[in-house]
Design a protein around this motif. Structure first.
Motif, PDB file in Angstrom:
ATOM      1  N   UNK A   1      -1.047   4.870 -24.319  1.00  0.00           N
ATOM      2  CA  UNK A   1      -0.082   5.107 -23.154  1.00  0.00           C
ATOM      3  C   UNK A   1      -0.042   3.847 -22.124  1.00  0.00           C
ATOM      4  N   UNK A   2      -1.272   3.022 -22.094  1.00  0.00           N
ATOM      5  CA  UNK A   2      -1.428   1.807 -21.282  1.00  0.00           C
ATOM      6  C   UNK A   2      -0.442   0.901 -21.995  1.00  0.00           C
ATOM      7  N   UNK A   3      -0.615   0.720 -23.111  1.00  0.00           N
ATOM      8  CA  UNK A   3       0.004  -0.326 -23.797  1.00  0.00           C
ATOM      9  C   UNK A   3       1.829  -0.250 -23.605  1.00  0.00           C
ATOM     10  N   UNK A   4       2.154   1.054 -23.599  1.00  0.00           N
ATOM     11  CA  UNK A   4       3.469   1.365 -23.589  1.00  0.00           C
ATOM     12  C   UNK A   4       3.895   1.273 -22.015  1.00  0.00           C
ATOM     13  N   UNK A   5       3.086   1.166 -20.935  1.00  0.00           N
ATOM     14  CA  UNK A   5       3.403   1.215 -19.744  1.00  0.00           C
ATOM     15  C   UNK A   5       2.910   0.091 -18.934  1.00  0.00           C
ATOM     16  N   UNK A   6       2.240  -0.919 -19.574  1.00  0.00           N
ATOM     17  CA  UNK A   6       1.880  -2.270 -18.976  1.00  0.00           C
ATOM     18  C   UNK A   6       2.948  -3.129 -19.175  1.00  0.00           C
TER      19      UNK A   6
ATOM     20  N   UNK B   1      -5.221  -6.613 -22.131  1.00  0.00           N
ATOM     21  CA  UNK B   1      -4.799  -6.062 -23.478  1.00  0.00           C
ATOM     22  C   UNK B   1      -6.281  -6.521 -24.207  1.00  0.00           C
ATOM     23  N   UNK B   2      -6.845  -7.908 -24.059  1.00  0.00           N
ATOM     24  CA  UNK B   2      -7.989  -8.186 -24.867  1.00  0.00           C
ATOM     25  C   UNK B   2      -9.251  -7.403 -24.382  1.00  0.00           C
ATOM     26  N   UNK B   3      -9.330  -7.183 -23.100  1.00  0.00           N
ATOM     27  CA  UNK B   3     -10.142  -6.289 -22.675  1.00  0.00           C
ATOM     28  C   UNK B   3     -10.303  -4.767 -23.140  1.00  0.00           C
ATOM     29  N   UNK B   4      -8.972  -4.554 -23.340  1.00  0.00           N
ATOM     30  CA  UNK B   4      -8.840  -3.067 -23.827  1.00  0.00           C
ATOM     31  C   UNK B   4      -9.172  -3.288 -25.291  1.00  0.00           C
ATOM     32  N   UNK B   5      -8.950  -4.013 -26.056  1.00  0.00           N
ATOM     33  CA  UNK B   5      -9.109  -4.220 -27.409  1.00  0.00           C
ATOM     34  C   UNK B   5     -10.794  -4.150 -27.725  1.00  0.00           C
ATOM     35  N   UNK B   6     -11.758  -5.101 -26.706  1.00  0.00           N
ATOM     36  CA  UNK B   6     -13.234  -4.977 -26.801  1.00  0.00           C
ATOM     37  C   UNK B   6     -13.383  -3.472 -26.497  1.00  0.00           C
ATOM     38  N   UNK B   7     -13.011  -3.033 -25.566  1.00  0.00           N
ATOM     39  CA  UNK B   7     -13.507  -1.542 -25.267  1.00  0.00           C
ATOM     40  C   UNK B   7     -13.288  -0.411 -26.472  1.00  0.00           C
TER      41      UNK B   7
ATOM     42  N   UNK C   1     -15.375 -10.264 -22.150  1.00  0.00           N
ATOM     43  CA  UNK C   1     -13.842 -10.351 -21.638  1.00  0.00           C
ATOM     44  C   UNK C   1     -13.993 -10.343 -19.991  1.00  0.00           C
ATOM     45  N   UNK C   2     -14.845  -9.403 -19.568  1.00  0.00           N
ATOM     46  CA  UNK C   2     -14.857  -9.539 -17.973  1.00  0.00           C
ATOM     47  C   UNK C   2     -15.410 -10.722 -17.360  1.00  0.00           C
TER      48      UNK C   2
END
Length: 225
Positions: free
Chosen positions: A67-72, A86-92, A218-219
Motif C-alpha cells: 500500500x505504501x509503495x502504491x501511494x508514495x 523505499x530503502x528503509x522499507x526494504x530493510x524493515x 538506513x536511519x
C-alpha cells in the motif's frame, strides 16, 4: 508549521505506515521467542501456532509495504527522498521475511534443538529479537526527527539508539560464533542432515540481527543527508 503537517497538505505522510510496517516486522521476529520455546519443549502444536502468527505478521507487513509503495508520491515535501524511504522499507521488510523463513524451515522439518544447545539457542534468539526491538524504537523516532528538521536533540537521541543497535548486533555475532562452536562439538553424534539444517537456522537467526541492524544503518543515512 511542523514539517509532518506540511507534508500532509501535499498527500498522506508516509511516516505512519513506515512505523506500522516496522512494528509488524518486529512482531514477526518477536514471535520466534515463543516458537523456539515450544520447539525445545517438544510442543509442535504450540510451535505451529507461533509459526502461523509469525507468518500472519509477515503477510500484514507485506500489505502495508504494498500500500505504501502504491501511494508514495514521486517527490516528497520532506527532508527525505522517496528512494531513501523505499530503502528503509526494504530493510524493515527483510526483518519480517527472515523471521518467517526461520520459523517456516524449523517447523517444516519438525526441528529438534539438541539439549546441549538449548540454553544458548534461547539466549541467541533473545539477542536477535532485542536487536529488532531496538530498530523499532529507533524508527519510532521518525516523527520527532521530522518535526525537528533532522536537527538538535532528537538527532542525538536517534544517534544513541543506533549506537546501541550496533552493540546489540555485535553481541548477536558473538553468540552466533559460540553456538556454532558448541554445535561443532556434538555434530558427530547427530544425523548429518539435521546438523546441516541446524547450522542454517543458526545462520538465519544471525541474519535476523543483521537485518535489524541494517534498519538502523538506513536511519543513520537519513540523518547524514
Amino acid at each position: 508549521m511542523p514539517l509532518t503537517n506540511i507534508a500532509n497538505l501535499f498527500g498522506r505522510s508516509p511516516i505512519k505506515p513506515i512505523k506500522e510496517h516496522m512494528a509488524k516486522a518486529h512482531e514477526a521476529s518477536a514471535g520466534l521467542v515463543d516458537f523456539f520455546a515450544a520447539l525445545m519443549e517438544g510442543d509442535l502444536s504450540a510451535a505451529e501456532t507461533a509459526q502461523k502468527h509469525i507468518s500472519a505478521c509477515e503477510n500484514r507487513a507485506d500489505d502495508i509495504k504494498r500500500d505504501l509503495r502504491l501511494h508514495l508520491p514521486d517527490s516528497l515535501f520532506m527532508p527525505v527522498s522517496r528512494s531513501d524511504l523505499l530503502e528503509l522499507l526494504h530493510a524493515q521488510d527483510e526483518v519480517a521475511n527472515t523471521a518467517q523463513d526461520i520459523a517456516g524451515l524449523a517447523i517444516g522439518r519438525k526441528m529438534q534443538i539438541p539439549a546441549p544447545l538449548q540454553a544458548m539457542m534461547t539466549t541467541f534468539v533473545d539477542s536477535a529479537v532485542a536487536t529488532s526491538a531496538q530498530a523499532l524504537r529507533a524508527i519510532n523516532e521518525l516523527d520527532e526527527l521530522l518535526e525537528s528538521g533532522f536537527a538538535g536533540r532528537e538527532v542525538d537521541i536517534a544517534q544513541r539508539m543506533t549506537e546501541e543497535l550496533d552493540e546489540l548486533e555485535r553481541k548477536s555475532d558473538k553468540l552466533e560464533v559460540e553456538i556454532r562452536a558448541a554445535l561443532f562439538k556434538i555434530e558427530k553424534d547427530l544425523p548429518p542432515v539435521d546438523v546441516m539444517f541446524l547450522y542454517r537456522i543458526i545462520e538465519w537467526i544471525g541474519d535476523l540481527a543483521d537485518r535489524a541492524h541494517s534498519v538502523g544503518n538506513r536511519l543513520q543515512l537519513l540523518l547524514a543527508r
